[in-house]
Design a protein around this motif. Structure first.
Motif, PDB file in Angstrom:
ATOM      1  N   GLN A 173       0.766  -1.003  -0.334  1.00 29.32           N
ATOM      2  CA  GLN A 173      -0.293   0.047  -0.252  1.00 29.32           C
ATOM      3  C   GLN A 173       0.746   1.340   0.134  1.00 29.32           C
ATOM      4  N   HIS A 174       1.942   1.199   0.969  1.00 31.40           N
ATOM      5  CA  HIS A 174       2.432   2.112   0.803  1.00 31.40           C
ATOM      6  C   HIS A 174       3.128   3.136  -0.576  1.00 31.40           C
ATOM      7  N   VAL A 175       3.278   2.076  -1.357  1.00 34.14           N
ATOM      8  CA  VAL A 175       3.886   1.752  -2.794  1.00 34.14           C
ATOM      9  C   VAL A 175       3.104   2.269  -3.527  1.00 34.14           C
ATOM     10  N   VAL A 176       1.945   1.988  -3.456  1.00 33.71           N
ATOM     11  CA  VAL A 176       0.401   2.192  -4.239  1.00 33.71           C
ATOM     12  C   VAL A 176       0.660   3.880  -4.529  1.00 33.71           C
ATOM     13  N   ASN A 177       0.721   4.341  -3.025  1.00 33.59           N
ATOM     14  CA  ASN A 177       1.053   6.062  -2.056  1.00 33.59           C
ATOM     15  C   ASN A 177       1.500   6.442  -2.916  1.00 33.59           C
ATOM     16  N   ARG A 178       2.864   6.097  -3.139  1.00 38.29           N
ATOM     17  CA  ARG A 178       4.108   6.455  -3.421  1.00 38.29           C
ATOM     18  C   ARG A 178       3.684   6.517  -4.912  1.00 38.29           C
ATOM     19  N   SER A 179       3.061   5.728  -5.870  1.00 31.14           N
ATOM     20  CA  SER A 179       3.068   5.705  -7.807  1.00 31.14           C
ATOM     21  C   SER A 179       2.191   6.761  -7.546  1.00 31.14           C
ATOM     22  N   LYS A 180       1.197   7.380  -6.847  1.00 34.75           N
ATOM     23  CA  LYS A 180      -0.088   8.003  -6.708  1.00 34.75           C
ATOM     24  C   LYS A 180       0.212   9.310  -6.436  1.00 34.75           C
ATOM     25  N   ASP A 181       1.291   9.724  -5.553  1.00 34.84           N
ATOM     26  CA  ASP A 181       2.157  10.667  -5.245  1.00 34.84           C
ATOM     27  C   ASP A 181       0.295  11.127  -4.058  1.00 34.84           C
ATOM     28  N   LYS A 182      -0.055   9.985  -3.166  1.00 36.47           N
ATOM     29  CA  LYS A 182      -0.723  10.601  -2.280  1.00 36.47           C
ATOM     30  C   LYS A 182      -0.620  10.372  -0.615  1.00 36.47           C
ATOM     31  N   ILE A 183      -0.336  11.265   0.063  1.00 36.61           N
ATOM     32  CA  ILE A 183      -0.299  12.089   1.053  1.00 36.61           C
ATOM     33  C   ILE A 183      -1.853  12.063   2.517  1.00 36.61           C
ATOM     34  N   LEU A 184      -1.220  10.554   3.198  1.00 39.58           N
ATOM     35  CA  LEU A 184      -2.724  10.606   4.025  1.00 39.58           C
ATOM     36  C   LEU A 184      -2.967  11.763   5.328  1.00 39.58           C
TER      37      LEU A 184
END
Length: 380
Positions: A173-184
């Protein structure tokens, strides 16, 4: 730390800088080092090398300079020689995979991390029978077969497998967030960080380190769960603070500092101070909870619980000291950063994973990932 007490290196040099909190001053326990470190760390590195995880000598040298053997010695100071060797192997294996997901061919590959997770879990569930061409999978098979031969309690065994699965899914999930530049948001980030920081696995290996056999119902006590979460947060959030300079230079936004700056619309130094207080508050929460912990009706159980909590404390203390000793976060400036706590901000560079990693050829990354995919195909 209040901003009024901040002294910036940029006052003299004009280079932007920030000040990190003084975590060593609040360490929950004295720093201890396993006496078997000197005779074991290199043997463990040689074992990892035998799998060809680092085919490029420069990458191997960089990995070795991180001194993961010392981190292991600080975290598991009371393990005997046999178990300490396996713990060194475990920490080396963990960071080898962590680097592949953070810096290597899996850095922005959500599908790759999912497949790698499946392989590693199969290797752990069937360490002597599951075959895979994925090098990290082979590493974990070798490690876990020897852990089982040495002996681990059924509860610790189950907890290790469960928390490893949580870790691998959280890394995905961390990698997916990074690939989408998603900040929680901050709370969601901390919840995810509790799993992708691998501390839950490391605590289970702490049970193994001393041959503990604590009943499940005891480890489910609310105060123990509070202390596990608090110590977990201390290690991973302080790690985000220590590693921030490298991550921001590489364009990585998946850390508590970037998360705080976005949610609170604050400066870098304010985010550092806020995150530092999160760590400090959790060190205090751990200590307060430990004082309130009741007896569990058995001297042996009470003794093992205290040994387990000492491992949690040692992980917090070790994280503070090792981060300012290893080359991993501050390179040759580590001693100066430890003395002044001032970090000069690095200039932006191309993100890792989008260019060839120095000493780790892209062809090697692609080749290893092809083996991951072939391994999945063969095992399903």
């Amino acid at each position: 730390m209040s901003k009024s007490n901040v002294t910036r290196a940029s006052d003299a040099s004009e280079q932007p800088s920030y000040v990190i909190p003084d975590f060593i001053a609040i360490a929950p326990s004295p720093l201890r080092i396993n006496p078997y470190h000197g005779s074991t760390a290199q043997v463990s590195m040689d074992w990892l090398d035998s799998f060809g995880v680092h085919p490029n000598p420069k990458h191997r040298t960089a990995f070795q300079s991180m001194d993961f053997g010392m981190l292991t010695a600080m975290c598991y100071a009371d393990a005997n020689h046999e178990r300490f060797r396996l713990l060194c192997d475990y920490i080396n294996a963990l960071f080898a995979y962590d680097d592949l997901a953070d810096e290597g061919g899996l850095r922005k590959d959500g599908e790759g991390t999912r497949k790698a997770a499946d392989i590693i879990m199969e290797c752990l569930r069937s360490p002597t029978t599951h075959n895979t061409p994925f090098k990290i999978g082979k590493v974990f098979s070798s490690l876990w077969s020897r852990v089982l031969e040495t002996g681990i309690s059924p509860g610790a065994h189950r907890r290790f497998l469960e928390t490893t699965d949580l870790y691998l899914q959280a890394v995905h999930q961390h990698v997916v967030n990074r690939s989408k530049d998603k900040i929680l948001d901050i709370e969601s980030f901390i919840q995810l960080r509790r799993d992708n920081g691998a501390l839950k696995m490391c605590f289970a290996m702490g049970e193994f380190s001393l041959g503990l056999n604590i009943p499940d119902e005891v480890l489910q006590h609310p105060l123990i769960k509070i202390m596990e979460d608090a110590s977990n947060d201390v290690v991973v959030l302080s790690n985000d603070i220590y590693s921030y300079n490298i991550e921001q230079a590489q364009g990585d936004t998946q850390n508590i500092i970037e998360t705080t700056m976005k949610q609170k619309a604050c400066s870098l130094q304010e985010a550092m101070d806020f995150s530092g207080k999160l760590v400090t508050d959790r060190v205090k929460l751990f200590a307060d909870s430990k004082r309130r912990l009741p007896s569990f009706g058995s001297d042996m159980i009470d003794r093992e619980v205290q040994q387990y909590l000492s491992i949690c404390e040692d992980w917090m203390t070790a994280g503070f000291h090792w981060s300012l000793r290893s080359d991993r976060y501050f390179g040759k400036d580590a001693a100066e950063v430890k003395r002044t706590r001032v970090v000069n901000l690095l200039s932006k560079r191309d993100p890792r994973g989008e260019k060839v990693i120095p000493g780790f050829p892209a062809s090697s990354q692609r080749g290893d990932m092809m083996k991951v995919k072939r391994g999945i195909a063969q095992s399903h």
